[in-house]
Design a protein around this motif. Structure first.
Motif, short mmCIF file in Angstrom:
data_model
loop_
_atom_site.label_atom_id
_atom_site.label_comp_id
_atom_site.label_asym_id
_atom_site.label_seq_id
_atom_site.Cartn_x
_atom_site.Cartn_y
_atom_site.Cartn_z
N ARG A 36 0.82 -1.20 0.00
CA ARG A 36 0.00 0.00 0.00
C ARG A 36 0.85 1.26 0.00
O ARG A 36 0.38 2.34 -0.34
CB ARG A 36 -0.95 0.00 1.19
N TYR A 37 2.11 1.12 0.40
CA TYR A 37 2.97 2.31 0.42
C TYR A 37 3.74 2.50 -0.87
O TYR A 37 4.42 3.50 -1.06
CB TYR A 37 3.93 2.24 1.61
N GLY A 62 1.62 9.22 -6.90
CA GLY A 62 2.92 9.50 -7.50
C GLY A 62 3.85 8.31 -7.35
O GLY A 62 3.55 7.36 -6.62
N LEU A 63 4.94 8.37 -8.06
CA LEU A 63 5.94 7.32 -7.95
C LEU A 63 6.70 7.50 -6.64
O LEU A 63 7.07 8.60 -6.28
CB LEU A 63 6.89 7.43 -9.14
N VAL A 64 6.89 6.40 -5.92
CA VAL A 64 7.73 6.48 -4.72
C VAL A 64 9.17 6.29 -5.19
O VAL A 64 9.57 5.21 -5.59
CB VAL A 64 7.34 5.39 -3.71
N ASP A 65 9.91 7.38 -5.17
CA ASP A 65 11.26 7.36 -5.75
C ASP A 65 12.16 6.41 -4.99
O ASP A 65 11.97 6.15 -3.81
CB ASP A 65 11.91 8.74 -5.73
N LYS A 125 15.11 6.97 -4.04
CA LYS A 125 15.87 7.62 -2.97
C LYS A 125 15.09 7.58 -1.66
O LYS A 125 15.65 7.51 -0.58
CB LYS A 125 16.23 9.05 -3.36
N VAL A 126 13.75 7.62 -1.78
CA VAL A 126 12.93 7.58 -0.57
C VAL A 126 13.10 6.22 0.12
O VAL A 126 13.31 6.14 1.32
CB VAL A 126 11.45 7.80 -0.94
N LEU A 127 13.02 5.17 -0.71
CA LEU A 127 13.15 3.82 -0.15
C LEU A 127 14.54 3.63 0.43
O LEU A 127 14.71 3.06 1.52
CB LEU A 127 12.87 2.78 -1.23
N ALA A 128 15.57 4.15 -0.28
CA ALA A 128 16.94 4.02 0.21
C ALA A 128 17.11 4.78 1.51
O ALA A 128 17.76 4.31 2.45
CB ALA A 128 17.92 4.51 -0.85
N GLY A 129 16.52 5.96 1.57
CA GLY A 129 16.63 6.79 2.76
C GLY A 129 16.00 6.14 3.98
O GLY A 129 16.51 6.25 5.09
N LEU A 130 14.91 5.45 3.77
CA LEU A 130 14.26 4.76 4.88
C LEU A 130 15.01 3.49 5.25
O LEU A 130 15.10 3.11 6.42
CB LEU A 130 12.81 4.44 4.53
N VAL A 184 10.67 -0.65 3.27
CA VAL A 184 9.26 -0.47 2.91
C VAL A 184 8.77 -1.65 2.07
O VAL A 184 7.60 -2.01 2.12
CB VAL A 184 9.06 0.86 2.14
#
Lengths: 623, 325
Positions: A49-50, A59-62, A64-69, A76
């Motif tokens: 869902r995320y 929107g696209l979950v970039d 960098k967001v996944l890497a940052g988390l 995620v």
């Protein structure tokens, strides 16, 4: 795993955070009220869902967001949820309780559903897909009963519960259809069926127009204990060589069909055959009648007796015969041209040896519980097979009927048998035409069960197969099928649901659904590796490369002895090279090959004051 | 739909009036940079940089939600839920149901209204805020004690906590500072007007809100850092603004004054975990928000499962929900 959403008495959804669902796996729903039903997964999904589908709203979950988390310990991707749509196996009358726990079954809980007979009592065709995780629990008699074959051609061990076809139930639900497009694994599946028939010593007759039914070569890479060494379980016959037609036993209709091999007879010709041919005619008598009738029609004088009577009694006898023939048939058989056409065709068949041997050898093989493989040119084989099937079927029928009537002197025993043919739509084409082959196939399809005569019909085009025949195929092996018309027929003729038919165009080679009145539901099966190899399994393009490489290798070996090879006085070498190659090769051809070798980097061109010369390239890698 | 002339005329007039209130972007930028602070570009952390910044600690996010049943006082029922979740998957949640129909809850309410000299109906709103804030702080506190994360992201500004739960807030603040836990309050709809006030902007006595000024003012990935000695909201807080995605609305961030110097690092990290095409909110906060929220459907299911039909109909069913049109 637990049941979620809306359930019905047939379908339910199962969700799991930890585990991905496997298509076709069987699960147990812990719902006491419905006696813990078994369900089969028919569609699978995973979503997060995320990380939703990117649309105009999401929107696209970039990355960098996944890497940052991830850097601070949050993956995620692990929020993924797995969802399965499952169908209840069997029938329950109320919907499953939502929220019920779902678990993987132990083998003992599903063995009844999966395995009906032991490998000794049934045909081991492959493994049931979705049962891979049960393989460790298999009892000894079900473990390692087969090998699988990966798409690349390498042999792997059994992964899953074997699918064992209870062939004895064909007594109730006769006939098997094998459908699938080219490359779908249909021929492979047919070979597996034939091997199993031979293992069980079930007699059969298989048509082999492609000369591929040979069982002498083990499948490459197959462990020894799985190889089927069965030279005495099958016999190969070739139409016109060691098997043919007993002319005396032909009906007129069969004779018309035989003469129509290649191109159907004209109406006039067929009419003439029906007129002239009599039961128990021998080839000689029939062909004499035709020939003499031609003579009589072409030269009416021959039918006349000379005024005053002929001296020669032989001549007189002949004239008598001509007269007799033309009186009996003359007006009913058209012209001499028609008869000549019949005569030519009859000769052509005789030349092919069709009438030199009978069916006795095939009958012997069937009596000996062997598989009789019949080879021959496609068109002839088809006509011939109609004749052969009818003959053997009637032998079996006569015997059974005699037993039933409790005759004092029953016919000689003739065993039940199986008829196997590929491209079956050629035999029983849907439509109005009723060739002899279609009549006999349809007769066996409808009545063969009573006599223990079963059909195994394979076809790329189930939509072209006669409806009556199709409807009688109680078990169908369905491989990859792409054509919409064929899929529509499969939908009509099997219990495959929309999920399964939707998967048909994408099945991997060797995977099939087995829809059978015997098993009661369609089962996805990975067909086992054949125990023997087809002589035609080499890819023709590999063959092309292999053959030309062999030629190139030879050339290279020869030319190496003549290096350095000067282009300016190459004629000196020409004769020697020709001799060594054993082929007439021109000077230009040699130069061309040299240039190619140089282009491949195997030779080097060196400039000399006299012109170019080829030398061995340093450190060239010799194949 | 029929619109009579007066309505459309009035709308046109409002449109015109509001257009006059729109300031030129360049002018605002120039003044902000000259008088209040500086614009900076944020940069995405690489995974390595993010790891170094976090120093092996996790990041936590805190959110609360409240669902209502009923509309007319005292026939209301609220379900409070607060959730703190760390990136390591540690979750702390508190749930409470509140309804003035119950005697002890009713007493709580009347005490408050007497103390504050308010109607019961208004007191409900205050109770709601207080409870929500208290629960959020409770889960934040537990998480901080147990996990000691690098950063705690709150959904909303710090003013709320200070106003409605000053004691709990001060305890939290003290602990966070002690343990060097960065704390940031993310305000999606900046309702403050500190920037306008500092720039002496007013429109016929009406304050100019920060969100008006900030829309489209910054490029994606740009932030406005107020000079440390200036404050735009409360002396105890340091406030920064940033546009974390392509969404033109900037978001405001509250920091503790003591942690102001870490603001740009925190903003860089938040920028990293914000989808570039989203609404400009870090993904982690959205995830916690989604987990904390009880959806309308879940709410319906809960109520159907645990309240009898008669109870629901007698006390909570709103007649207007039965409208067909």
């Amino acid at each position: 795993m637990q049941v979620v959403g809306v359930t019905t008495q047939q379908e339910l959804y199962i969700a799991s955070r930890e585990r991905k669902f496997v298509i076709n796996e069987i699960l147990v729903v812990e719902d006491q009220g419905r006696h813990n039903p078994r369900v089969e997964v028919v569609a699978t999904q995973s979503f997060n869902r995320y990380i939703p589908l990117t649309t105009e709203r999401n929107g696209l979950v970039d990355e960098k967001v996944l890497a940052g988390l991830q850097a601070v310990g949050y993956n995620v991707q692990e929020e993924e949820l797995n969802l399965a749509r499952a169908r209840v196996i069997g029938e329950i009358s109320t919907p499953v309780v939502v929220g019920s726990k779902v678990r993987r079954p132990a083998f003992s809980e599903v063995s009844q559903l999966l395995v009906r007979v032991s490998p000794a009592e049934g045909l081991v065709l492959g493994t049931i897909r979705g049962t891979e995780n049960l393989v460790d629990e298999l009892p000894e008699d079900l473990a390692d009963v087969l090998c699988l074959c990966s798409p690349g051609g390498s042999v792997t061990s059994q992964e899953g519960v074997p699918f064992i076809f209870d062939y004895r139930s064909m007594d109730q639900y006769p006939h098997i259809g094998v459908f699938g497009g080219s490359g779908s694994g249909k021929s492979f599946g047919l070979r597996v069926l034939l091997e199993e028939l031979m293992i069980k010593k079930i007699p059969g007759i298989a048509l082999d127009p492609h000369y591929e039914m040979d069982f002498s070569v083990p499948f490459p890479g197959l462990p020894g204990q799985h190889y089927l060494d069965c030279p005495d379980r099958y016999r190969v016959f070739t139409v016109g060589v060691d098997v043919g037609v007993n002319f005396e036993e032909l009906t007129s209709a069969e004779l018309v069909a035989l003469l129509g091999t290649g191109e159907p007879l004209s109406e006039a010709m067929a009419g003439a055959v029906f007129t002239i041919h009599k039961r128990k005619d021998s080839l000689q008598s029939f062909s004499d009648n035709v020939k003499d009738l031609i003579n009589a029609m072409e030269d009416p004088r021959l039918t006349r007796t000379e005024p005053g009577g002929r001296r020669d009694p032989l001549e007189a006898q002949k004239a008598e015969r001509y007269r007799d023939l033309s009186e009996r048939y003359g007006t009913r058989v058209g012209g001499a041209g028609t008869l000549r056409g019949i005569s030519w065709r009859l000769n052509a068949l005789a030349e092919q040896g069709l009438f030199t041997a009978g069916t006795a050898a095939v009958e012997q093989a069937v009596l000996g519980r062997k598989l009789a493989i019949i080879r021959g040119p496609v068109r002839l084989l088809q006509t011939y097979a109609a004749y052969l099937f009818r003959r053997l079927y009637h032998q079996r029928r006569n015997y059974r009927d005699a037993v039933k009537r409790q005759d004092q002197a029953p016919e000689e025993w003739f065993p039940p048998f199986v008829i196997i043919t590929d491209e079956a739509h050629n035999f029983a084409l849907r439509g109005d035409r009723e060739p002899a082959s279609k009549r006999i196939i349809r007769e066996i399809a409808q009545e063969g069960r009573k006599y223990g005569v079963n059909l195994i019909l394979a076809s790329q085009r189930p939509a072209l197969l006669d409806d009556t025949v199709n409807a009688q195929l109680n078990t169908k092996l369905i491989f990859r099928t792409v054509r919409a018309a064929d899929i529509a027929v499969i939908k009509d003729e099997t219990d495959l649901g929309p999920e399964e038919t939707g998967r048909l165009p994408y099945l991997n080679s060797g995977n099939a659904f087995i829809s059978s009145a015997i098993t009661g539901r369609s089962i996805p099966v990975r067909i086992r590796c054949t125990r023997t190899a087809s002589p035609h399994s080499q890819n023709p393009f590999d063959e092309l490369v292999e053959q030309s490489r062999a030629g190139d290798d030879k050339f290279r070996r020869v030319i190496k002895e003549h290096l350095p090879f000067p282009t300016f006085n190459a004629e000196l070498h020409l004769t020697a090279i020709q001799e060594k190659l054993g082929a007439k090769i021109s000077f230009n051809e040699i130069l061309e090959k040299m240039r190619m070798l140089a282009a491949e980097g195997l030779l080097q061109v060196e400039k000399t004051p006299f012109g170019e010369q080829y030398i061995l390239k340093e450190k060239s890698d010799e194949h | 739909m029929l619109l009579s002339n007066p309505v459309s005329d009035e709308l046109k007039a409002i449109n015109l009036a509001l257009r006059k209130r729109i300031y030129a972007k360049e002018e605002i930028r120039e003044r902000l940079a000259r008088e209040l602070g500086r614009f900076c570009r944020l940069s995405h952390f690489s995974q390595q940089e993010a790891r170094e910044w976090a120093g092996g600690r996790e990041v936590a996010a805190v959110d609360g939600s409240v669902n209502y049943l009923g509309a007319l006082f005292p026939y209301i029922l609220c379900i409070f839920r607060a959730l703190a979740r760390t990136t390591g998957g540690d979750r702390t949640a508190v749930t409470e149901v509140f309804s003035p129909l119950l005697p002890h809850h009713y007493r709580e309410l009347t005490d408050l209204s007497r103390e504050q000299d308010l109607d019961n109906e208004l007191a409900v709103n205050i109770v709601k805020e207080r409870k929500l804030v208290a629960f959020e702080l409770q889960v934040a506190m537990e998480t901080v004690v147990r996990k000691s994360p690098r950063l705690v992201i709150f959904d909303g500004g710090f003013v709320r906590y200070e106003r409605h739960a000053p004691e709990a807030w001060s305890r939290y603040r003290q602990l966070a500072l002690e343990k060097e836990i960065f704390s940031v309050g993310l305000i999606e709809e900046a309702g403050s007007f500190g920037l306008g006030r500092e720039l002496n902007l007013a429109h016929y006595g009406n304050p100019v809100f920060d969100r008006e000024l900030l829309l489209g003012l910054m490029e994606p990935g740009e932030c406005f850092l107020v000079d440390f000695e200036r404050y735009v909201k409360k002396p105890a807080f340091y406030t920064a603004f940033a546009r974390l995605s392509r969404n033109p609305q900037a978001v405001a961030f509250d920091f503790f004054k003591e942690q102001a110097r870490y603001a740009s690092g925190v903003l860089n990290y938040l920028y990293t975990i914000t989808p570039a095409g989203g609404r400009g909110v870090p993904l982690l906060l959205d995830i916690v928000d989604a987990e904390a929220r009880i959806s309308d459907r879940e709410m319906d299911l809960l109520l159907e499962a645990y309240l009898d039909v008669e109870v629901r109909e007698r006390f909570f069913a709103a007649n207007r929900l039965r409208r067909d049109l």
